[in-house]
Design a protein around this motif. Sequence first.
Motif, PDB file in Angstrom:
ATOM      1  N   UNK A 118       1.048  -1.282  -0.070  1.00 48.56           N
ATOM      2  CA  UNK A 118      -0.164  -0.309  -0.472  1.00 48.56           C
ATOM      3  C   UNK A 118       1.222   1.425   0.072  1.00 48.56           C
ATOM      4  N   UNK A 119       2.047   1.075   1.132  1.00 47.81           N
ATOM      5  CA  UNK A 119       2.836   2.485   0.579  1.00 47.81           C
ATOM      6  C   UNK A 119       3.264   2.931  -0.425  1.00 47.81           C
ATOM      7  N   UNK A 120       3.862   1.266  -1.388  1.00 45.64           N
ATOM      8  CA  UNK A 120       4.355   2.026  -2.644  1.00 45.64           C
ATOM      9  C   UNK A 120       3.506   2.342  -3.634  1.00 45.64           C
ATOM     10  N   UNK A 121       2.548   1.990  -3.312  1.00 45.68           N
ATOM     11  CA  UNK A 121       1.297   2.595  -4.297  1.00 45.68           C
ATOM     12  C   UNK A 121       0.846   3.775  -4.227  1.00 45.68           C
ATOM     13  N   UNK A 122       1.029   4.356  -2.879  1.00 38.39           N
ATOM     14  CA  UNK A 122       0.929   5.009  -2.775  1.00 38.39           C
ATOM     15  C   UNK A 122       1.940   6.689  -2.923  1.00 38.39           C
ATOM     16  N   UNK A 123       3.186   5.862  -3.235  1.00 38.28           N
ATOM     17  CA  UNK A 123       4.534   6.968  -3.695  1.00 38.28           C
ATOM     18  C   UNK A 123       3.974   7.223  -4.949  1.00 38.28           C
ATOM     19  N   UNK A 124       3.679   6.061  -5.560  1.00 33.69           N
ATOM     20  CA  UNK A 124       3.867   5.790  -7.429  1.00 33.69           C
ATOM     21  C   UNK A 124       2.788   7.503  -7.670  1.00 33.69           C
TER      22      UNK A 124
END
Length: 130
Positions: free
Chosen positions: A48-54
């Motif tokens: 979820x964190x990586x998707x939010x950053x992207x």
Amino acid sequence: MKTIKPHDIFRIAQPGTSTCLTIYVNKPTEILSLILEAKRVGNVDLNEKEISQLLAPVFNMISTPKWRASKGTTGIFVTQGFAGLMKIPFQTKNLAVVSKSFHVKPLLKWIQREKPFLLLQLGSKKSTLF
């Protein structure tokens, strides 16, 4: 978000170096469904964190009045350390792709048209283009 030209996309990210988000959207009002699609396909390989950053640069861009007033097809390209967009002079299929490289197939016809080439030599095992 930086405005880019078609040929720039090949210099931005080398395939496999980091996760890339590519979105093609024909109308500003269609972007939210494509963001949801990017989240759905991104969940396969990313947390979820990586998707939010992207997706953060995309959310920043669509919150501007300039985005809401924009017309025509837009290509959005995001990877680690880079976020860019390009206006595309033709309609494409609305699409959201999360992958190890940018999805550029809709741009190929346009890019090939912009830089014509000449066939200088044609042999049975080799050809030379200019």
